[in-house]
Design a protein around this motif. Structure first.
Motif: not given
Length: 454
Positions: A1-8, A73-82, A107-112
């Protein structure tokens, strides 16, 4: 499972930024299964250039939730996600920074997707999100807003998953948390460096140069050396005493300077860069009917090549692009095998040079135009690029197809007088490596200005 993120963010000093908007799309590899989008009150000023870029201002954020109100909410939606992001180091660093302010580890794994795109879709003109998705035909709205950018990244990531048919790169690219506590000595060094384009030099306690590198962001790149966990990074971390740097403004100048400095100083940890950086080349030949053909072959230092390539994939990409751009024949350019005409002839994209129908002189004229564009043999020219300040430009001098060096001039300076130019140019060595660097940059649609010289 992936959490695709963008931040301003608010912009500002490194590690003093705050989040102004966040978008997270939970993606199972096929479709979005959950999402979270919110403005965030950063409780700090937003830099004016960021307001102009994103359109997000302090008035819009006055009643927005503060980070501690959306953290759960951020912790919950990204839990067990890259976590997947376009320039993941930035988004992940900002998230960690905000959680650190609350006293919690994150702490999470990341992909760029920048790194993945460079591996899976080589030779794109730009890997900036907007330009990349436009070139790939991916629709995009609300550029520089978290939701629009994150949704475009979802579509880009889906394309990358499709392209990685063996799934090798995706698996190898997954990075676990590698950021370690950097020693105070190394932190002091990082703080002294600029977030600018240039060349940096790592010195040991004896002031000997142990490593030379270039980057569009010196501070960020050196920080990666200091937090890396591979053997070379660990050795550098132990031995480095100080880091000096030279701003170049231009990435091309930085590459040329780095190449020159490595050959001159031969640092102990630059062994890879001392080797030849290209393996394949473009050469020309004349067939039995007099047509000039272009072909890819193994690079040979004893031969004069039109241009050179890092790998076979890059070489084929450029050759197909060149053949289409100048209306050349794929069969003559050894891109299509056939005992008769090429496939392009059947769809009227080849004028028939492959079956001796096209006038030889007309065809060869286009080949010569292609060779001129993809090589600077026998040319006299200036390549104008960014300088180290807004009122300065860099100039790279080519004389009779030979790289002479580079220099800088004020925008008010006369640069077409060759004698005046020679006085501002720092002489540099011409070799196959710098020829490859220059040719590689010239065949991309970079914002260079080319001034022919008489």
């Amino acid at each position: 499972m992936y959490a695709i993120v963008d931040i301003e963010t608010t912009g500002g000093k490194y590690n003093e930024e705050g989040i102004t908007e966040i978008a997270i799309y939970k993606f199972d590899g096929h479709e979005v299964v959950d999402q979270f989008i919110s403005l965030v009150n950063p409780e700090r000023d937003i830099q004016p250039f960021v307001v102009n870029l994103t359109g997000i201002n302090s008035k819009m954020l006055r009643d927005a939730p503060k980070f501690y109100e959306v953290a759960k909410r951020i912790v919950e939606i990204t839990e067990d996600c890259i976590i997947v992001a376009h320039n993941a180091n930035f988004d992940y660093r900002i998230l960690q920074l905000e959680f650190k302010r609350l006293g919690f580890p994150f702490k999470r794994k990341t992909l760029c997707t920048v790194e993945l795109s460079k591996k899976l879709i080589p030779e794109m003109e730009s890997y900036k999100l907007g330009k990349l998705v436009r070139a790939l035909g991916i629709p995009m709205s609300d550029r520089h807003r978290a939701s629009g950018d994150a949704l475009a990244t979802v579509k880009l990531f889906k394309l990358l998953l499709d392209k990685d048919s063996d799934k090798n790169i995706i698996q190898q690219a997954v990075k676990t948390e590698i950021r370690k506590k950097v020693a105070t000595r190394l932190l002091d060094i990082i703080e002294s460096l600029p977030s600018a384009t240039g060349v940096y030099y790592m010195h040991n306690a004896k002031s000997e140069i142990i490593y030379i590198g270039k980057s569009k962001n010196i501070k960020k790149r050196v920080n990666q050396h200091f937090t890396g966990t591979n053997n070379k990074s660990k050795k550098i971390q132990k031995q480095v005493a100080t880091v000096t740097f030279e701003r170049t403004g231009s990435e091309l100048v930085a590459l040329l300077k780095e190449s020159e400095e490595i050959k001159r100083n031969k640092p102990i940890y630059n062994r890879a860069q001392r080797k030849t950086i290209f393996q394949y080349a473009m050469a020309s030949y004349k067939d039995e009917n007099g047509y000039i053909g272009l072909k890819i072959e193994k690079a040979d230092g004893r031969k004069k090549h039109i241009t050179t390539f890092t790998n076979i994939s890059q070489a084929k990409h450029v050759m197909f692009k060149l053949t289409e751009e100048f209306g050349l024949c794929q069969k003559i350019n050894e891109l299509y095998r056939s005992k008769s005409h090429c496939f392009q002839y059947t769809i009227k994209e080849c004028a028939g040079a492959c079956i001796n129908e096209e006038d030889v002189a007309n065809y060869n004229k286009r080949v010569q135009e292609a060779i001129t564009k993809y090589s600077y043999q026998n040319q006299n020219m200036l390549i104008i690029d960014k300088g180290r300040a807004h009122d300065e430009r860099s100039a790279i001098l080519i004389e009779d197809g030979v790289y002479k060096g580079f220099g800088y001039y004020s925008l008010n300076y006369q640069v077409t007088n060759i004698e005046v130019l020679k006085s501002i140019i720092t002489p540099m060595q011409n070799n196959r490596d710098v020829q490859h660097i220059i040719q590689s940059h010239l065949r991309r649609k970079n914002k260079f200005k080319i001034i022919p010289l008489q």
